[in-house]
Scaffold this motif. Sequence first.
Motif, mmCIF file in Angstrom:
data_model
loop_
_atom_site.group_PDB
_atom_site.id
_atom_site.type_symbol
_atom_site.label_atom_id
_atom_site.label_comp_id
_atom_site.label_asym_id
_atom_site.label_seq_id
_atom_site.Cartn_x
_atom_site.Cartn_y
_atom_site.Cartn_z
ATOM 1 N N LYS A 148 2.761 67.923 64.731
ATOM 2 C CA LYS A 148 2.392 66.542 65.030
ATOM 3 C C LYS A 148 2.579 65.669 63.798
ATOM 4 O O LYS A 148 2.546 66.146 62.662
ATOM 5 C CB LYS A 148 0.964 66.449 65.557
ATOM 6 N N LEU A 149 2.759 64.384 64.062
ATOM 7 C CA LEU A 149 3.081 63.441 62.991
ATOM 8 C C LEU A 149 2.596 62.050 63.362
ATOM 9 O O LEU A 149 2.654 61.649 64.524
ATOM 10 C CB LEU A 149 4.602 63.419 62.786
ATOM 11 N N TYR A 165 11.909 65.070 61.243
ATOM 12 C CA TYR A 165 13.118 65.847 61.556
ATOM 13 C C TYR A 165 12.883 66.838 62.689
ATOM 14 O O TYR A 165 13.766 67.067 63.520
ATOM 15 C CB TYR A 165 13.599 66.594 60.305
ATOM 16 N N LEU A 166 11.690 67.416 62.743
ATOM 17 C CA LEU A 166 11.438 68.467 63.728
ATOM 18 C C LEU A 166 11.546 67.954 65.169
ATOM 19 O O LEU A 166 11.750 68.735 66.095
ATOM 20 C CB LEU A 166 10.060 69.094 63.499
ATOM 21 N N PHE A 167 11.454 66.649 65.359
ATOM 22 C CA PHE A 167 11.596 66.081 66.703
ATOM 23 C C PHE A 167 13.059 65.791 67.048
ATOM 24 O O PHE A 167 13.361 65.335 68.148
ATOM 25 C CB PHE A 167 10.786 64.783 66.814
ATOM 26 N N ASN A 174 19.033 73.872 66.388
ATOM 27 C CA ASN A 174 19.032 74.858 65.302
ATOM 28 C C ASN A 174 17.993 75.960 65.511
ATOM 29 O O ASN A 174 17.910 76.904 64.733
ATOM 30 C CB ASN A 174 18.770 74.154 63.963
ATOM 31 N N GLY A 175 17.192 75.821 66.572
ATOM 32 C CA GLY A 175 16.170 76.831 66.842
ATOM 33 C C GLY A 175 14.905 76.654 66.024
ATOM 34 O O GLY A 175 14.048 77.542 65.991
ATOM 35 N N ASP A 176 14.763 75.492 65.369
ATOM 36 C CA ASP A 176 13.589 75.269 64.522
ATOM 37 C C ASP A 176 12.298 75.167 65.335
ATOM 38 O O ASP A 176 11.226 75.523 64.848
ATOM 39 C CB ASP A 176 13.772 74.004 63.675
ATOM 40 N N TRP A 177 12.390 74.696 66.563
ATOM 41 C CA TRP A 177 11.193 74.615 67.398
ATOM 42 C C TRP A 177 10.630 76.008 67.644
ATOM 43 O O TRP A 177 9.429 76.227 67.552
ATOM 44 C CB TRP A 177 11.507 73.937 68.734
#
Length: 290
Positions: A148-149, A165-167, A174-177
């Motif tokens: 969250k941000l 960036y994560l959103f 990239n599979g970061d989630w």
Amino acid sequence: MYKVPTKHKTKIVSELKAFLPIINGLISKGKTSTEEDARIILNDLLHSVLGYNKFNELKTEVVSKNGRVDYVVKLTDGPLAKKADKFDFVIEAKACYVELSQTVIDQTLTYCNNLAIEHFFITNAREWHLYSVISKKGKPPVANLIHKLSLSSTTNLDDLAEQFYLFSKAAYLNGDWKKVSDVKSVTKIEDVVAVLLCDKTLKLVARELSTDKVKVSEESIKEIFESNLLKQWVGECNKRLLAKLNEKPKRENTKLVADNSTAGSIANDTNNDSDVGNTEMDSIENDKVA
């Protein structure tokens, strides 16, 4: 848990410079702002800052069994691109003054369940929450917060870019989630508290802090943890895990090993005695033959 590529960070920082004043202006409107106001900004944020193509990847007002979904994301590339009946994730938008409450989470989770979607995020343009949908056999799906941000929490653009960036589309592809979700699943607050309060940890910390002149007790370390460092989290401790971590080695197993060892020794002695007896009998038989 994830690394932000330089090119994406640079772009996000650059774009946020233009968008933050607009978002702050929306915040200042308070309850006079509307969900439509937020969505006008979101369309450009998602496109210009986070990399989604607003013309053919963001489907709005998609009909679901439980209502209309604000945004259903169908990417033109990625694992689901060639599956016409599959969507990547859902975005639920709210007016800037609306809190992203459990009601909003449950509403969006229902949409995801109906559309067989594993991720979603909710936002009011100011706050952004990213969730994964956890499904277990025999139990209803639950929403697991993975990031969250608040875009109004700091003016440090580098820090905001790292978190925002994560959103992005790049982070999803990239599979970061999944990486963040996997780490979150094994680092729950209640489990971390249990590990920090277990006897082994307390003993280690006490030993490291002790000196030749001062011996630090495990009890004093526990007091510091519970009264200061972990004060607000002590009540969340996973007591079952804590009890398991503090279990002493079972003596029965040790006794069994010892008994088996003794039995083996006795058996060996018996075999040795038998061998000696056999040797003596062979000697007697040889004398008779002679």
